[in-house]
Design an enzyme around this catalytic site. Sequence first.
Site, PDB file in Angstrom:
ATOM      1  CE  LYS A 104      -5.397 -37.046   3.948  1.00 36.66           C
ATOM      2  NZ  LYS A 104      -5.128 -36.781   2.367  1.00 36.66           N
ATOM      3  N   PRO A 114       2.950 -44.955   3.441  1.00 34.91           N
ATOM      4  CG  PRO A 114       1.619 -45.112   1.540  1.00 34.91           C
ATOM      5  CD  PRO A 114       1.668 -45.668   3.104  1.00 34.91           C
ATOM      6  N   GLY A 162       4.184 -38.766   2.123  1.00 35.17           N
ATOM      7  CA  GLY A 162       4.029 -38.062   1.179  1.00 35.17           C
ATOM      8  C   GLY A 162       2.964 -38.775  -0.170  1.00 35.17           C
ATOM      9  N   GLY A 163       2.252 -39.839   0.487  1.00 37.84           N
ATOM     10  CA  GLY A 163       1.135 -40.454  -0.414  1.00 37.84           C
ATOM     11  C   GLY A 163      -0.099 -40.096  -0.567  1.00 37.84           C
ATOM     12  N   GLY A 164      -0.315 -39.005   0.129  1.00 34.21           N
ATOM     13  CA  GLY A 164      -1.952 -38.684   0.126  1.00 34.21           C
ATOM     14  C   GLY A 164      -2.626 -39.168   1.435  1.00 34.21           C
ATOM     15  N   GLY A 208      -1.979 -38.947   4.693  1.00 29.63           N
ATOM     16  CA  GLY A 208      -1.764 -38.137   5.851  1.00 29.63           C
ATOM     17  C   GLY A 208      -0.881 -38.641   6.946  1.00 29.63           C
ATOM     18  CB  SER A 251      -1.468 -34.661   9.000  1.00 25.25           C
ATOM     19  OG  SER A 251      -1.151 -34.231   7.777  1.00 25.25           O
ATOM     20  CB  SER A 252      -2.128 -39.691  10.950  1.00 23.14           C
ATOM     21  OG  SER A 252      -2.688 -40.370  11.752  1.00 23.14           O
ATOM     22  CG  ASP A 310      -4.929 -33.205   5.502  1.00 23.75           C
ATOM     23  OD1 ASP A 310      -5.757 -32.579   5.042  1.00 23.75           O
ATOM     24  OD2 ASP A 310      -4.109 -34.054   4.720  1.00 23.75           O
TER      25      ASP A 310
HETATM   26  C1  LIG Z   1      -4.809 -31.717  -0.058  1.00 29.63           C
HETATM   27  C2  LIG Z   1      -4.707 -32.623   1.273  1.00 29.63           C
HETATM   28  O1  LIG Z   1      -4.190 -33.742   1.430  1.00 29.63           O
HETATM   29  C3  LIG Z   1      -6.179 -33.004   1.494  1.00 29.63           C
HETATM   30  O2  LIG Z   1      -6.461 -33.939   2.496  1.00 29.63           O
HETATM   31  C4  LIG Z   1      -4.228 -31.730   2.330  1.00 29.63           C
HETATM   32  O3  LIG Z   1      -5.289 -30.256   2.564  1.00 29.63           O
HETATM   33  C5  LIG Z   1      -3.170 -31.219   2.435  1.00 29.63           C
HETATM   34  O4  LIG Z   1      -2.745 -31.078   3.841  1.00 29.63           O
HETATM   35  P1  LIG Z   1      -1.605 -30.820   4.457  1.00 29.63           P
HETATM   36  O5  LIG Z   1      -0.315 -31.729   3.806  1.00 29.63           O
HETATM   37  O6  LIG Z   1      -1.528 -30.993   5.944  1.00 29.63           O
HETATM   38  O7  LIG Z   1      -1.142 -29.544   4.021  1.00 29.63           O
HETATM   39  P2  LIG Z   1      -0.229 -28.349   4.590  1.00 29.63           P
HETATM   40  O8  LIG Z   1       1.112 -29.218   5.220  1.00 29.63           O
HETATM   41  O9  LIG Z   1      -0.807 -27.568   5.642  1.00 29.63           O
HETATM   42  O10 LIG Z   1       0.250 -27.659   3.210  1.00 29.63           O
HETATM   43  C6  LIG Z   1       1.160 -28.108   2.121  1.00 29.63           C
HETATM   44  C7  LIG Z   1       1.069 -27.356   0.868  1.00 29.63           C
HETATM   45  O11 LIG Z   1      -0.215 -27.657   0.462  1.00 29.63           O
HETATM   46  C8  LIG Z   1      -1.005 -26.567  -0.106  1.00 29.63           C
HETATM   47  N1  LIG Z   1      -2.305 -26.537   0.327  1.00 29.63           N
HETATM   48  C9  LIG Z   1      -2.820 -27.146   1.414  1.00 29.63           C
HETATM   49  C10 LIG Z   1      -4.172 -27.267   1.924  1.00 29.63           C
HETATM   50  C11 LIG Z   1      -5.015 -26.493   1.318  1.00 29.63           C
HETATM   51  N2  LIG Z   1      -6.274 -26.341   1.621  1.00 29.63           N
HETATM   52  N3  LIG Z   1      -4.720 -25.576   0.266  1.00 29.63           N
HETATM   53  C12 LIG Z   1      -3.182 -25.685  -0.188  1.00 29.63           C
HETATM   54  O12 LIG Z   1      -2.939 -24.829  -1.187  1.00 29.63           O
HETATM   55  C13 LIG Z   1      -0.130 -25.234   0.362  1.00 29.63           C
HETATM   56  O13 LIG Z   1       0.301 -24.711  -0.983  1.00 29.63           O
HETATM   57  C14 LIG Z   1       0.785 -25.857   1.136  1.00 29.63           C
HETATM   58  O14 LIG Z   1       2.100 -25.428   0.785  1.00 29.63           O
HETATM   59  N1  LIG Z   2       6.426 -38.116  10.965  1.00 33.58           N
HETATM   60  C1  LIG Z   2       6.308 -37.680   9.659  1.00 33.58           C
HETATM   61  N2  LIG Z   2       5.930 -38.790   9.024  1.00 33.58           N
HETATM   62  C2  LIG Z   2       5.726 -38.720   7.477  1.00 33.58           C
HETATM   63  N3  LIG Z   2       6.044 -37.514   6.914  1.00 33.58           N
HETATM   64  C3  LIG Z   2       6.534 -36.548   7.646  1.00 33.58           C
HETATM   65  C4  LIG Z   2       6.641 -36.740   9.046  1.00 33.58           C
HETATM   66  N4  LIG Z   2       7.340 -35.692   9.360  1.00 33.58           N
HETATM   67  C5  LIG Z   2       7.549 -34.866   8.453  1.00 33.58           C
HETATM   68  N5  LIG Z   2       6.864 -35.376   7.142  1.00 33.58           N
HETATM   69  C6  LIG Z   2       7.124 -34.514   6.085  1.00 33.58           C
HETATM   70  O1  LIG Z   2       6.048 -34.460   5.270  1.00 33.58           O
HETATM   71  C7  LIG Z   2       5.720 -34.751   4.176  1.00 33.58           C
HETATM   72  C8  LIG Z   2       4.248 -35.266   4.247  1.00 33.58           C
HETATM   73  O2  LIG Z   2       4.111 -36.226   4.733  1.00 33.58           O
HETATM   74  P1  LIG Z   2       2.760 -37.000   4.605  1.00 33.58           P
HETATM   75  O3  LIG Z   2       2.979 -38.374   4.739  1.00 33.58           O
HETATM   76  O4  LIG Z   2       1.821 -36.679   5.672  1.00 33.58           O
HETATM   77  O5  LIG Z   2       2.066 -36.789   3.287  1.00 33.58           O
HETATM   78  P2  LIG Z   2       0.588 -36.932   2.588  1.00 33.58           P
HETATM   79  O6  LIG Z   2       0.486 -38.354   2.946  1.00 33.58           O
HETATM   80  O7  LIG Z   2       0.874 -36.681   1.193  1.00 33.58           O
HETATM   81  O8  LIG Z   2      -0.241 -36.280   3.400  1.00 33.58           O
HETATM   82  P3  LIG Z   2      -1.532 -34.997   2.895  1.00 33.58           P
HETATM   83  O9  LIG Z   2      -2.718 -35.865   2.247  1.00 33.58           O
HETATM   84  O10 LIG Z   2      -1.783 -34.468   4.281  1.00 33.58           O
HETATM   85  O11 LIG Z   2      -0.689 -34.136   1.661  1.00 33.58           O
HETATM   86  C9  LIG Z   2       6.730 -35.960   3.877  1.00 33.58           C
HETATM   87  O12 LIG Z   2       7.129 -35.573   2.796  1.00 33.58           O
HETATM   88  C10 LIG Z   2       7.947 -35.681   4.975  1.00 33.58           C
HETATM   89  O13 LIG Z   2       8.809 -34.904   4.469  1.00 33.58           O
END
Ligand SMILES: C[C@](O)(CO)[C@H](O)COP(=O)(O)OP(=O)(O)OC[C@H]1O[C@@H](n2ccc(N)nc2=O)[C@H](O)[C@@H]1O
Ligand SMILES: Nc1ncnc2c1ncn2[C@@H]1O[C@H](COP(=O)(O)OP(=O)(O)OP(=O)(O)O)[C@@H](O)[C@H]1O
Length: 282
Positions: free
Chosen positions: A11, A95, A97-99, A101, A104-105, A137
């Site tokens: 996403k 990637p 933790g790259g933003g 998702g 989540s996906s 997400d």
């Molecule tokens: C910032 C976004 O990436 C936008 O798409 C997301 O809302 C983050 O979604 P996500 O990684 O699925 O988030 P979660 O795993 O539920 O939360 C991770 C951390 O982000 C913070 N968090 C997340 C979503 C939100 N609306 N407010 C928050 O403050 C919380 O501190 C939480 O500890």
């Molecule tokens: N199947 C998985 N794939 C990726 N990360 C995972 C998975 N399961 C658990 N995680 C953990 O979730 C964390 C966040 O992963 P993700 O790739 O969704 O982050 P993101 O792209 O930053 O997403 P968001 O934009 O939702 O914050 C990773 O650092 C990892 O430790």
Amino acid sequence: MKTLTLSAPAKLNLFLHINGRREDGYHELETLFTFLDFGDELAFTLTDTNQNIIITGDTADIPLEQNLIYKAAKTLEPYKKVTAGVEIHLNKKLPMGGGVGGGSSDAATTLLALNTLWQCQLTISELAKIGLGLGADVPVFVKGKTAVAHGIGEQLEPMDIPQKWYLVVAPPVHVSTALIFTHPDLPRATPKLKNGWKLSDTGNDCQTLVKKLYPEVEKTLTWLLKYAPTKMTGTGACCFAEFENREAALRVLETLPSSWQGFIAQNTSESICHRQLRAWQN
Ligand SMILES: C[C@](O)(CO)[C@H](O)COP(=O)(O)OP(=O)(O)OC[C@H]1O[C@@H](n2ccc(N)nc2=O)[C@H](O)[C@@H]1O
Ligand SMILES: Nc1ncnc2c1ncn2[C@@H]1O[C@H](COP(=O)(O)OP(=O)(O)OP(=O)(O)O)[C@@H](O)[C@H]1O
């Protein structure tokens, strides 16, 4: 048993505004989610061993109990109407933790696949509610439509937007979402958009802080901005530049500094996972 193979698309947050902080620490957001036609790939095969959830493939770094794929499967177990376990093979392309998702996906694709294979008979709304327990997400990926989100990201208003090409660049840093959302310098008071808003008037409220904490993100944004309108997605570290056609995006990808990873993709109004699942069901 046939194997069901589905994408878990990336996403982008085309904008991300933070409107306030709730008592539970989560933030009230206004964000435009769209999906890319690029993502992880998950292959689901039912096994004879009930109660057994096996994950193979690119999962080495994530402990099983923390893997969002495993967590999603575990959450659906009480609803299953068949006696079968599942083996899930992950081909990771996004990637971590790259933003974009990726985790989540993966979780949403797992919920959608197992709802079908395990005959759980849950509606998309019920699955989205279950998904919210796995991460803010997850619901948007379960619903699978380009949408403006409110609340913590779960109140979704589908929206039609033009199709563009994106160059997504992942600088070599990991940004912790929790760290950004707990940082005292994060702006948290952007007003909600009024009717008639334009994408060009929006931004990412996390971007200034992330640029300050992670100079690699600032470098990436500055580099991409030479070529096209650019923003960070989510809490970073990935940044995306928008192009009208594939060739223009590809030309810039070819000159990307070698320490950065990047890919190009088009946005889709419906998640490719949903299209693939429909094709499999028919
Ligand atoms: C910032 C976004 O990436 C936008 O798409 C997301 O809302 C983050 O979604 P996500 O990684 O699925 O988030 P979660 O795993 O539920 O939360 C991770 C951390 O982000 C913070 N968090 C997340 C979503 C939100 N609306 N407010 C928050 O403050 C919380 O501190 C939480 O500890
Ligand atoms: N199947 C998985 N794939 C990726 N990360 C995972 C998975 N399961 C658990 N995680 C953990 O979730 C964390 C966040 O992963 P993700 O790739 O969704 O982050 P993101 O792209 O930053 O997403 P968001 O934009 O939702 O914050 C990773 O650092 C990892 O430790």
